[in-house]
Design a protein around this motif. Structure first.
Motif, PDB file in Angstrom:
ATOM      1  N   ARG A  88       1.091  -1.198  -0.193  1.00 20.65           N
ATOM      2  CA  ARG A  88      -0.015  -0.027   0.075  1.00 20.65           C
ATOM      3  C   ARG A  88       0.865   1.169   0.021  1.00 20.65           C
ATOM      4  O   ARG A  88       1.841   1.097   0.708  1.00 20.65           O
ATOM      5  CB  ARG A  88      -1.116  -0.063   1.207  1.00 20.65           C
ATOM      6  N   ILE A  89       0.445   2.095  -1.024  1.00 21.73           N
ATOM      7  CA  ILE A  89       1.499   3.292  -0.870  1.00 21.73           C
ATOM      8  C   ILE A  89       0.408   4.703  -0.858  1.00 21.73           C
ATOM      9  O   ILE A  89      -0.743   4.465  -0.927  1.00 21.73           O
ATOM     10  CB  ILE A  89       2.149   3.456  -2.404  1.00 21.73           C
ATOM     11  N   TYR A  90       1.277   5.496  -0.477  1.00 26.29           N
ATOM     12  CA  TYR A  90       0.297   6.968  -0.290  1.00 26.29           C
ATOM     13  C   TYR A  90       1.209   7.845  -1.294  1.00 26.29           C
ATOM     14  O   TYR A  90       2.228   8.060  -1.353  1.00 26.29           O
ATOM     15  CB  TYR A  90       0.654   7.292   1.297  1.00 26.29           C
ATOM     16  N   VAL A  91       0.243   8.367  -2.124  1.00 26.58           N
ATOM     17  CA  VAL A  91       0.881   9.094  -3.297  1.00 26.58           C
ATOM     18  C   VAL A  91       0.533  10.711  -2.810  1.00 26.58           C
ATOM     19  O   VAL A  91      -0.469  10.869  -2.620  1.00 26.58           O
ATOM     20  CB  VAL A  91       0.108   8.895  -4.671  1.00 26.58           C
ATOM     21  N   VAL A  92       1.442  11.229  -2.706  1.00 25.91           N
ATOM     22  CA  VAL A  92       1.472  12.491  -2.111  1.00 25.91           C
ATOM     23  C   VAL A  92       1.908  13.473  -3.097  1.00 25.91           C
ATOM     24  O   VAL A  92       2.798  13.687  -3.617  1.00 25.91           O
ATOM     25  CB  VAL A  92       2.460  12.806  -1.065  1.00 25.91           C
ATOM     26  N   TYR A  93       0.633  14.573  -3.450  1.00 30.94           N
ATOM     27  CA  TYR A  93       0.960  15.620  -4.422  1.00 30.94           C
ATOM     28  C   TYR A  93       0.975  16.836  -3.364  1.00 30.94           C
ATOM     29  O   TYR A  93      -0.397  17.322  -2.855  1.00 30.94           O
ATOM     30  CB  TYR A  93      -0.058  15.854  -5.294  1.00 30.94           C
ATOM     31  N   GLY A  94       1.766  17.204  -2.947  1.00 29.57           N
ATOM     32  CA  GLY A  94       1.860  18.411  -2.009  1.00 29.57           C
ATOM     33  C   GLY A  94       3.152  19.224  -2.028  1.00 29.57           C
ATOM     34  O   GLY A  94       4.155  19.179  -2.903  1.00 29.57           O
ATOM     35  N   LEU A 112       5.535  15.425  -6.368  1.00 30.13           N
ATOM     36  CA  LEU A 112       4.643  14.166  -6.444  1.00 30.13           C
ATOM     37  C   LEU A 112       5.557  13.002  -5.854  1.00 30.13           C
ATOM     38  O   LEU A 112       6.631  12.857  -6.323  1.00 30.13           O
ATOM     39  CB  LEU A 112       4.285  13.951  -7.552  1.00 30.13           C
ATOM     40  N   ILE A 113       5.355  12.481  -4.668  1.00 33.73           N
ATOM     41  CA  ILE A 113       6.216  11.446  -4.264  1.00 33.73           C
ATOM     42  C   ILE A 113       5.209  10.339  -3.768  1.00 33.73           C
ATOM     43  O   ILE A 113       4.176  10.353  -3.585  1.00 33.73           O
ATOM     44  CB  ILE A 113       7.058  11.812  -3.078  1.00 33.73           C
ATOM     45  N   ALA A 114       5.571   9.212  -3.803  1.00 34.73           N
ATOM     46  CA  ALA A 114       5.079   7.738  -3.557  1.00 34.73           C
ATOM     47  C   ALA A 114       5.568   7.117  -2.194  1.00 34.73           C
ATOM     48  O   ALA A 114       6.745   6.991  -2.202  1.00 34.73           O
ATOM     49  CB  ALA A 114       5.038   6.706  -4.543  1.00 34.73           C
ATOM     50  N   ILE A 115       4.929   7.015  -0.896  1.00 27.03           N
ATOM     51  CA  ILE A 115       5.446   6.641   0.143  1.00 27.03           C
ATOM     52  C   ILE A 115       4.808   5.344   0.439  1.00 27.03           C
ATOM     53  O   ILE A 115       3.686   5.071   0.616  1.00 27.03           O
ATOM     54  CB  ILE A 115       5.055   7.673   1.520  1.00 27.03           C
ATOM     55  N   TRP A 116       5.859   4.268   0.953  1.00 30.17           N
ATOM     56  CA  TRP A 116       5.467   3.014   1.145  1.00 30.17           C
ATOM     57  C   TRP A 116       4.979   2.975   2.692  1.00 30.17           C
ATOM     58  O   TRP A 116       5.433   3.870   3.489  1.00 30.17           O
ATOM     59  CB  TRP A 116       6.597   2.144   1.099  1.00 30.17           C
ATOM     60  N   ASN A 117       3.837   2.151   3.026  1.00 32.32           N
ATOM     61  CA  ASN A 117       3.216   2.245   4.207  1.00 32.32           C
ATOM     62  C   ASN A 117       4.008   1.322   5.164  1.00 32.32           C
ATOM     63  O   ASN A 117       3.462   1.205   6.263  1.00 32.32           O
ATOM     64  CB  ASN A 117       1.659   1.871   4.304  1.00 32.32           C
ATOM     65  N   ARG A 118       5.003   0.954   4.865  1.00 32.74           N
ATOM     66  CA  ARG A 118       5.876   0.014   5.887  1.00 32.74           C
ATOM     67  C   ARG A 118       6.664   0.797   6.741  1.00 32.74           C
ATOM     68  O   ARG A 118       7.649   1.552   6.724  1.00 32.74           O
ATOM     69  CB  ARG A 118       6.868  -0.896   5.032  1.00 32.74           C
ATOM     70  N   CYS A 119       6.346   0.693   8.192  1.00 36.46           N
ATOM     71  CA  CYS A 119       7.048   1.207   9.179  1.00 36.46           C
ATOM     72  C   CYS A 119       8.508   1.236   9.233  1.00 36.46           C
ATOM     73  O   CYS A 119       8.969  -0.093   8.983  1.00 36.46           O
ATOM     74  CB  CYS A 119       6.482   1.113  10.642  1.00 36.46           C
ATOM     75  N   ALA A 120       9.309   2.171   9.289  1.00 34.04           N
ATOM     76  CA  ALA A 120      10.889   1.998   9.141  1.00 34.04           C
ATOM     77  C   ALA A 120      11.388   1.341  10.436  1.00 34.04           C
ATOM     78  O   ALA A 120      12.501   1.330  10.581  1.00 34.04           O
ATOM     79  CB  ALA A 120      11.496   3.347   8.662  1.00 34.04           C
ATOM     80  N   HIS A 121      10.562   1.302  11.604  1.00 38.46           N
ATOM     81  CA  HIS A 121      11.100   0.607  12.620  1.00 38.46           C
ATOM     82  C   HIS A 121      11.135  -0.916  12.663  1.00 38.46           C
ATOM     83  O   HIS A 121      12.207  -1.451  12.369  1.00 38.46           O
ATOM     84  CB  HIS A 121      10.214   1.011  13.825  1.00 38.46           C
ATOM     85  N   LEU A 122       9.939  -1.413  12.681  1.00 34.26           N
ATOM     86  CA  LEU A 122       9.678  -3.005  12.458  1.00 34.26           C
ATOM     87  C   LEU A 122       9.031  -3.551  11.409  1.00 34.26           C
ATOM     88  O   LEU A 122       8.621  -4.559  11.337  1.00 34.26           O
ATOM     89  CB  LEU A 122       9.601  -3.616  13.937  1.00 34.26           C
ATOM     90  N   GLY A 123       8.465  -2.574  10.722  1.00 29.27           N
ATOM     91  CA  GLY A 123       7.583  -3.180   9.611  1.00 29.27           C
ATOM     92  C   GLY A 123       6.157  -2.903   9.639  1.00 29.27           C
ATOM     93  O   GLY A 123       5.369  -3.228   8.773  1.00 29.27           O
ATOM     94  N   CYS A 124       5.529  -2.540  10.885  1.00 26.80           N
ATOM     95  CA  CYS A 124       3.978  -2.376  11.035  1.00 26.80           C
ATOM     96  C   CYS A 124       3.496  -1.546   9.961  1.00 26.80           C
ATOM     97  O   CYS A 124       4.163  -0.666   9.368  1.00 26.80           O
ATOM     98  CB  CYS A 124       3.707  -2.002  12.128  1.00 26.80           C
ATOM     99  N   PRO A 125       2.303  -1.593   9.230  1.00 24.87           N
ATOM    100  CA  PRO A 125       1.743  -0.678   8.256  1.00 24.87           C
ATOM    101  C   PRO A 125       1.187   0.472   8.978  1.00 24.87           C
ATOM    102  O   PRO A 125       0.514   0.655  10.018  1.00 24.87           O
ATOM    103  CB  PRO A 125       0.479  -1.634   7.975  1.00 24.87           C
ATOM    104  N   VAL A 126       1.862   1.807   8.557  1.00 27.69           N
ATOM    105  CA  VAL A 126       1.351   3.165   9.110  1.00 27.69           C
ATOM    106  C   VAL A 126      -0.057   3.624   8.536  1.00 27.69           C
ATOM    107  O   VAL A 126      -0.109   2.837   7.395  1.00 27.69           O
ATOM    108  CB  VAL A 126       2.606   3.979   9.042  1.00 27.69           C
ATOM    109  N   ALA A 127      -0.649   4.327   9.038  1.00 30.58           N
ATOM    110  CA  ALA A 127      -1.699   5.021   8.347  1.00 30.58           C
ATOM    111  C   ALA A 127      -1.668   6.545   8.281  1.00 30.58           C
ATOM    112  O   ALA A 127      -0.938   7.035   9.183  1.00 30.58           O
ATOM    113  CB  ALA A 127      -3.008   4.550   9.288  1.00 30.58           C
ATOM    114  N   TYR A 128      -2.204   7.126   7.154  1.00 28.35           N
ATOM    115  CA  TYR A 128      -2.210   8.362   7.194  1.00 28.35           C
ATOM    116  C   TYR A 128      -3.304   9.063   7.760  1.00 28.35           C
ATOM    117  O   TYR A 128      -4.333   8.628   8.017  1.00 28.35           O
ATOM    118  CB  TYR A 128      -2.274   8.799   5.850  1.00 28.35           C
ATOM    119  N   SER A 129      -2.992  10.168   8.813  1.00 33.09           N
ATOM    120  CA  SER A 129      -3.967  10.702   9.643  1.00 33.09           C
ATOM    121  C   SER A 129      -4.039  12.516   9.014  1.00 33.09           C
ATOM    122  O   SER A 129      -3.258  13.094   8.922  1.00 33.09           O
ATOM    123  CB  SER A 129      -3.279  11.045  10.971  1.00 33.09           C
ATOM    124  N   PRO A 130      -5.215  12.586   8.331  1.00 35.73           N
ATOM    125  CA  PRO A 130      -5.436  13.995   7.898  1.00 35.73           C
ATOM    126  C   PRO A 130      -5.210  14.977   8.819  1.00 35.73           C
ATOM    127  O   PRO A 130      -4.879  16.135   8.369  1.00 35.73           O
ATOM    128  CB  PRO A 130      -6.843  13.782   7.243  1.00 35.73           C
TER     129      PRO A 130
END
Ligand code: FES
Length: 289
Positions: free
Chosen positions: A123-129, A166-184
């Motif tokens: 799962r990726i987050y596509v960030v246009y910002g 425009l960047i694409a961010i992988w939702n794999r946490c860089a600590h131990l790999g849990c899936p992160v979630a975007y919080s608007p």
């Protein structure tokens, strides 16, 4: 000589009850301790101890070194994957007419992407910002709301396409790999496992992650045109973001490709596993940190 005589049993004496073979030469054995070509028992045991220590050291270091070297050398098979038309991701571009603090500045889009490698199923987050989300004005303590809105409007009115990327961010946490979630609400990512926190560009803002969220190559192409593999390798198929953001061309497509890691300065590095720092002193000490 009788047994009770003074020299009975003394070295060199041929007297006494013993009847077996007797030594006849009592000259001391030569001392070879200074002869490097002669293997004394002490030298033999020392060599055994050194060899044993070497084997133990190798047993510890070989897996560690192998782990460190194998990761960068590991071949990965990725290809560009189409994720949708550009219009789905390039939302709310500048310029902004009559902006207010509630005006949407770009957008973050979440989607699942399946690729040729199991690692590419992500799962990726596509960030246009904004390239610099910290430039967005925030109300000062005690600031009148009308004053803040005026200050915000002035800032937002000056934004151009050059302030965005425009960047694409992988939702794999860089600590131990849990899936992160975007919080608007916080315009960032949070990890449910150990409280890792990242800003909208995936840079670490809190918690244990040793580096930012990994990213995935992303590009915009004109699907109605074709390019050779060499042109694609040179990036000649890419449509500049500033052009794509204001274009009404329905053939513009967004593709994502190979993942990579970054550090807090957004320098790029080959993809690293969770928990691995990619720059700074700790990256040289891993996995002993
Ligand atoms: S796995 Fe995300 S903070 Fe630990």
């Amino acid at each position: 000589m009788a047994e009770d005589e003074p020299n009975a049993g003394a070295p060199g004496s041929q007297d006494g009850p013993y009847t077996g073979p007797r030594a006849t030469d009592f000259t001391p054995e030569p001392d070879h301790s200074d002869d490097p070509g002669y293997l004394t028992r002490t030298r033999f045991l020392s060599n055994v101890a050194i060899a044993g220590g070497g084997v133990l050291t190798a047993a510890i270091l070989v897996p560690v070194v192998g782990f460190a070297v194998a990761q960068p050398l590991k071949g990965e098979d990725y290809r560009w994957v189409y994720i949708g038309p550009a219009s789905e991701f390039l939302k709310n571009p500048p310029p902004y007419a009559n902006p207010s603090p509630s005006t949407k500045i770009g957008e973050v889009t979440s989607l699942a992407v399946s690729g040729p490698d199991p690692d590419a199923d992500r799962r990726i987050y596509v960030v246009y910002g904004l390239k610099d989300p910290g430039s967005r004005p925030q109300p000062e303590p005690g600031e009148d709301s009308a004053v803040f809105e005026s200050r915000f409007a002035k800032w937002a009115s000056g934004l151009t396409a050059a302030d965005f990327d425009l960047i694409a961010i992988w939702n794999r946490c860089a600590h131990l790999g849990c899936p992160v979630a975007y919080s608007p609400g916080s315009a960032g990512y949070v990890c449910p496992c150990h409280g890792g926190a990242y800003n909208s560009r995936g840079l670490v803002t809190g918690g244990p992650p040793p580096r930012p969220l990994d990213r995935v190559d992303i590009k915009i192409v004109d699907g109605s045109k074709s390019y050779t593999a060499e042109q694609i390798a040179k990036g000649e198929d890419r449509v500049p973001l500033a052009v794509a953001a204001t274009s009404s061309n329905p053939n513009l497509q967004v593709l994502v490709g190979k993942p990579y890691s970054i550090d807090q300065q957004q320098e790029t590095f080959p993809l690293a596993d969770p928990g691995v720092p990619v720059s700074g002193t700790l990256s040289h000490m891993y996995p002993f940190t």
